[in-house]
Design an enzyme around this catalytic site. Structure first.
Site, PDB file in Angstrom:
ATOM      1  N   GLU A   1       0.829  -1.210   0.000  1.00  0.00           N
ATOM      2  CA  GLU A   1       0.000   0.000   0.000  1.00  0.00           C
ATOM      3  C   GLU A   1       0.865   1.263   0.000  1.00  0.00           C
ATOM      4  OE1 GLU A   1      -2.725  -0.756   3.284  1.00  0.00           O
ATOM      5  OE2 GLU A   1      -3.993  -1.941   1.956  1.00  0.00           O
TER       6      GLU A   1
ATOM      7  N   ASP B   1      -8.077  -9.499   4.240  1.00  0.00           N
ATOM      8  CA  ASP B   1      -7.825  -8.363   5.121  1.00  0.00           C
ATOM      9  C   ASP B   1      -8.920  -8.235   6.177  1.00  0.00           C
ATOM     10  OD1 ASP B   1      -6.904  -6.060   6.201  1.00  0.00           O
ATOM     11  OD2 ASP B   1      -7.419  -4.765   4.535  1.00  0.00           O
TER      12      ASP B   1
ATOM     13  N   GLU C   1     -12.418  -2.721  12.025  1.00  0.00           N
ATOM     14  CA  GLU C   1     -12.455  -1.967  10.773  1.00  0.00           C
ATOM     15  C   GLU C   1     -13.579  -2.406   9.840  1.00  0.00           C
ATOM     16  OE1 GLU C   1      -8.765  -2.119   8.665  1.00  0.00           O
ATOM     17  OE2 GLU C   1      -9.566  -1.060   6.927  1.00  0.00           O
TER      18      GLU C   1
HETATM   19  O1  GCW Z   1      -7.004  -3.124   6.238  1.00  0.00           O
HETATM   20  C1  GCW Z   1      -6.053  -2.293   5.725  1.00  0.00           C
HETATM   21  C2  GCW Z   1      -6.402  -0.962   6.289  1.00  0.00           C
HETATM   22  C3  GCW Z   1      -5.251   0.013   6.305  1.00  0.00           C
HETATM   23  C4  GCW Z   1      -4.074  -0.660   7.015  1.00  0.00           C
HETATM   24  C5  GCW Z   1      -3.722  -1.920   6.247  1.00  0.00           C
HETATM   25  C6  GCW Z   1      -2.579  -2.695   6.903  1.00  0.00           C
HETATM   26  C7  GCW Z   1      -2.385   0.314   8.390  1.00  0.00           C
HETATM   27  O2  GCW Z   1      -7.496  -0.438   5.581  1.00  0.00           O
HETATM   28  O3  GCW Z   1      -5.679   1.149   6.999  1.00  0.00           O
HETATM   29  O4  GCW Z   1      -2.980   0.214   7.136  1.00  0.00           O
HETATM   30  O5  GCW Z   1      -4.819  -2.775   6.220  1.00  0.00           O
HETATM   31  O6  GCW Z   1      -2.868  -3.675   7.581  1.00  0.00           O
HETATM   32  O7  GCW Z   1      -1.445  -2.330   6.711  1.00  0.00           O
END
Ligand code: GCW
Length: 616
Positions: free
Chosen positions: A241, A320, A348
C-alpha cells in the site's frame, strides 16, 4: 463522563503504584496493596531466575505463593487477584503462554489520529509530539500485564513524519521515557520504521545490499539501545500500500528484512516483518490476478532465507480482516521461518466499535483450521483515549479475550473468556451474566448475516468501511471483487479458476475445491455460485442471502432489546452510552439488509419466497 475509564475489568484494584520498580517488585506491591481480596490470606512472590513468563500458584502454610520468572510472577499476581475476586480457586500448576510474543500494534499517528481507530484519539501522541497522562499509561500497562500482553508498537505501520524520527536522536529521549513507564509491566517497546529512513536522513539509497545503508542501520540500532536497553525491535510494512521497501531496489523481502535483522541482532532485537503485500493497483478487468494469493506467492519461496531474529507477521486470513475468511495459506507453509499471527481488534470491517462484534468465535475457527501454531501473536489495537478505552464498552471484551487467547492458544475458550470479563468488569455477582454472554457470543453471527454472505467479502463502503456498498470495490484498484451478475456471484478459486486452493496442503485443498465439501459459510470465498444453486438445507443461494439479511436485521434488534433489559443492573453512564451504539447498529443492519437484498433482487428478478419487502 459517559463511561468510567477505571471500569475496565480491574475496577476492584487499588490505584497502580507509581514507583513500580521491575515486574517482580510490582507483583509484590500489587499483592500487598490489594490484600483485602485474598480472603484473609497473605501472598508472597518467589522468583525462579530464567523462568520468564511461566508461573505457578501454590498454597504454603495457609497462604498463597506465586512462584515464577520475573514477568511470570506479575502475571501470576494478577491471576491470583482476579481469580480471588471472581470467587474461583486461584491455585494452579505451572503455566506458560502458548505464544512467546503477545503483541499489540497501535496504528497511532503522531498528530493524534488513529488509523482505523474507533475509540477516540491516540493514547500516546497529539500535535506531532508525545502527549500522554502517565497515570493513564500506568493503568494501560496494568491492563496489558493482567492479560499477559508483553509487547506494544505505539506507532502506525504506515509511518508518517514525524513518527519516522521516533528512533532518531531527536525523539529517542521521549520514546525512551515511554518505554520506562511500560517496563514495570513487562511490556517491551516495538517501533514501526520507515524503510526509506536512510534516504530521508540523507543517503542516496535505502538498498539493503548497500554498505552505507547497512552501516546506517547499524549506527541507528546502537543509538536506540543506548536509550532503550530492552528495545524489542522494528515492525515493518514494506512494499505494501505505497510504503517503500526492498522491491524498489530489486531485492527480495528476505534481503530487505535481513538488513534490519543484522543491525538489531547484536542487541537481541527482532524484526517483525508484515506479509500484507499485494498489488493494490490491480485492474478489475484482470481475472488472472487474485489478491488472496499474493502473500503466499511472495513469501513461500523465501522459506529458510530469513535471519533467525526475523518474524513474519501474517494476517489471519489471506484478504484483510473480513468477517469470514479461511486461514491464510502461509500458516501451513514456511516450516523454517518464524511467524506471528496477526488479528485485528479494531473492528475496521466488523462494525467499527459501533456494532457489537465479539471476536473469539473467529479465532476459534482459525484454531480449528491451523494444525501448527506460530510462535508469536499480535493484535491491532482497539484502544483510544475515549473514556471507556474502546468506544463501545463491550469491545473491551475483545482485548481481554485476546490476552487469554495469546496465553492459552489451543486451550482458549471464547465463552469462558467472556464470562471472566463480565465478572471482572461488572462484578462476580452480576445478575444478568447469561444474557450478556449470549449477546457477545451471538454477535458475530448477527453481523455476518446482515453484511456480506457466505465469505463473499467487500460489499462494504469503500471510503470508510462502515455500511453497505455492494459495488463500492467492484471496479476499484484494490483487487477486491465479487463479480456478481444476473446468474451468479463469487470468484472461482479452484483449480479451474484462479488456482488459489492449490496454496493449501492437499487434504484441505481438496475440501475447499469441491462445492460439496467446502464449508458452506465460506462457499462464496472459494466458488462462483449460481443463485439457483441448492444449498445443503434445500434453500437456493439467493433465498439464503435474503433470509440471512432479514434475520440479521431482526437479530440486531434483538441485541438492542437485550441491552434495554439490562438497564436496571448497569451503571447509568455505561447503559446510556452503549444504548446509543445499539440503536446505531439497528439502523446500520436495516441499511445493509435493504441494500444487499435489493442489489440481488434487481439482478435476478426473483422475489423473496417468504414475501417480505424488498425495495426496488
Ligand atoms: O485493512 C487495511 C487498512 C489500512 C491498514 C492496512 C494494513 C495500516 O485499511 O488502513 O494500514 O490494512 O494492515 O497495513
Amino acid at each position: 463522563m459517559p463511561c468510567d475509564e477505571k471500569l475496565c475489568w480491574l475496577p476492584f484494584l487499588q490505584d497502580v503504584p507509581g514507583d513500580a520498580g521491575g515486574p517482580a517488585e510490582l507483583a509484590q506491591k500489587e499483592l500487598a496493596g490489594n490484600a483485602a481480596l485474598l480472603g484473609g490470606k497473605s501472598a508472597a512472590v518467589s522468583l525462579l531466575p530464567g523462568a520468564g513468563d511461566g508461573y505457578e500458584i501454590l498454597e504454603r502454610d495457609g497462604n498463597y505463593l506465586v512462584r515464577g520468572g520475573e514477568t511470570g510472577v506479575l502475571y501470576g499476581a494478577y491471576r491470583l487477584l482476579t481469580d480471588c475476586y471472581r470467587g474461583e480457586s486461584p491455585l494452579r500448576p505451572w503455566t506458560m503462554p502458548a505464544f512467546s510474543l503477545r503483541m499489540l500494534n497501535h496504528w497511532d499517528n503522531m498528530d493524534g489520529s488513529v488509523e482505523r481507530g474507533y475509540a477516540g484519539k491516540s493514547l500516546f501522541f497529539a500535535e506531532d509530539r508525545f502527549a500522554y497522562d502517565p497515570a493513564r499509561i500506568r493503568r494501560y500497562g496494568r491492563l496489558l500485564a493482567s492479560i499477559g500482553v508483553n509487547a506494544v508498537c505505539i506507532n502506525n505501520v504506515n509511518v508518517h513524519a514525524p513518527a519516522d524520527q521516533l528512533i532518531t536522536e531527536r525523539l529517542l529521549p521521549k520514546t525512551a521515557a515511554l518505554a520506562d513507564l511500560l517496563r514495570p509491566f513487562g511490556v517491551r517497546l516495538l517501533l514501526a520504521v520507515d524503510y526509506a529512513l536512510p534516504v530521508t536522513q540523507g543517503l542516496p539509497t535505502a538498498d539493503p545490499l548497500d554498505e552505507k545503508v547497512q552501516a546506517f542501520w547499524n549506527r541507528q540500532c546502537d543509538l536506540i539501545y543506548q536509550y532503550i536497553p530492552d528495545f524489542l525491535g522494528f515492525l515493518v510494512k514494506a512494499d505494501s500500500e505505497f510504503r517503500p521497501g526492498p522491491f524498489l531496489y530489486h531485492r527480495s523481502h528476505a534481503e530487505g528484512a535481513n538488513l534490519l535483522a543484522r543491525a538489531l541482532k547484536p542487541h537481541g532485537g527482532k524484526v517483525i516483518w508484515r506479509c500484507f503485500v499485494y498489488n493494490c493497483r490491480q485492474d478489475w478487468r484482470d481475472h488472472a490476478t487474485d489478491r488472496p494469493m499474493a502473500a503466499y506467492r511472495h513469501y513461500a519461496p523465501l522459506d529458510g532465507q530469513f535471519e533467525d531474529n526475523v518474524i513474519l507477521q501474517v494476517k489471519n486470513g489471506p484478504y484483510d480482516f473480513q468477517v469470514r475468511e479461511p486461514a491464510s495459506p502461509l500458516f501451513y507453509a514456511m516450516p523454517n521461518t518464524v511467524k506471528a499471527l496477526e488479528v485485528q481488534l479494531a473492528q475496521e470491517y466488523t462494525g467499527q466499535q459501533i456494532d457489537l462484534y465479539y471476536m473469539p468465535p473467529m479465532w476459534e475457527e482459525w484454531l480449528s483450521q491451523v494444525p501448527d501454531l506460530p510462535d508469536h501473536i499480535c493484535a491491532v489495537s482497539n484502544l483510544g483515549n475515549d473514556e471507556n478505552w474502546t468506544g463501545h464498552f463491550l469491545a473491551q471484551a475483545n482485548l481481554y479475550a485476546y490476552g487469554r487467547f495469546a496465553w492459552l492458544g489451543r486451550a482458549f475458550d471464547g465463552k469462558a473468556a467472556a464470562r471472566e470479563w463480565i465478572a471482572l468488569t461488572l462484578g462476580s455477582d452480576f445478575p444478568e451474566t447469561e444474557r450478556l454472554l449470549s449477546m457477545l457470543l451471538r454477535s458475530r453471527g448477527v453481523y455476518e448475516k446482515y453484511t456480506s454472505p457466505l465469505g463473499l467479502c467487500w460489499m462494504v463502503n469503500i471510503s470508510h468501511h462502515y455500511g453497505p456498498s455492494p459495488e463500492g470495490y467492484e471496479f476499484s484498484l484494490w483487487g477486491t471483487y465479487h463479480r456478481a451478475d444476473y446468474l451468479a456471484v463469487g470468484i472461482d478459486r479452484t483449480e479451474k479458476g484462479t488456482g488459489y486452493t492449490r496454496q493449501y496442503p492437499k487434504e484441505l485443498a481438496e475440501q475447499y475445491e469441491s462445492m460439496d465439501t467446502c464449508p458452506e459459510e465460506m462457499l462464496l470465498f472459494f466458488h462462483r455460485v449460481r443463485y439457483d444453486h441448492m444449498l445443503r438445507d434445500g434453500r437456493t443461494l439467493l433465498q439464503r442471502i435474503y433470509d440471512d439479511h432479514f434475520e440479521g436485521a431482526e437479530e440486531a434488534e434483538g441485541l438492542l432489546k437485550d441491552w434495554v433489559a439490562l438497564q436496571p443492573v448497569l451503571p447509568d453512564g455505561i447503559y446510556a452510552h452503549t444504548l446509543d451504539r445499539f440503536r446505531r447498529q439497528v439502523q446500520n443492519a436495516r441499511e445493509w439488509r435493504d441494500v444487499i437484498n435489493t442489489y440481488f433482487h434487481r439482478f435476478t428478478g426473483t422475489p423473496d419466497a417468504k414475501g417480505r419487502t424488498i425495495y426496488d
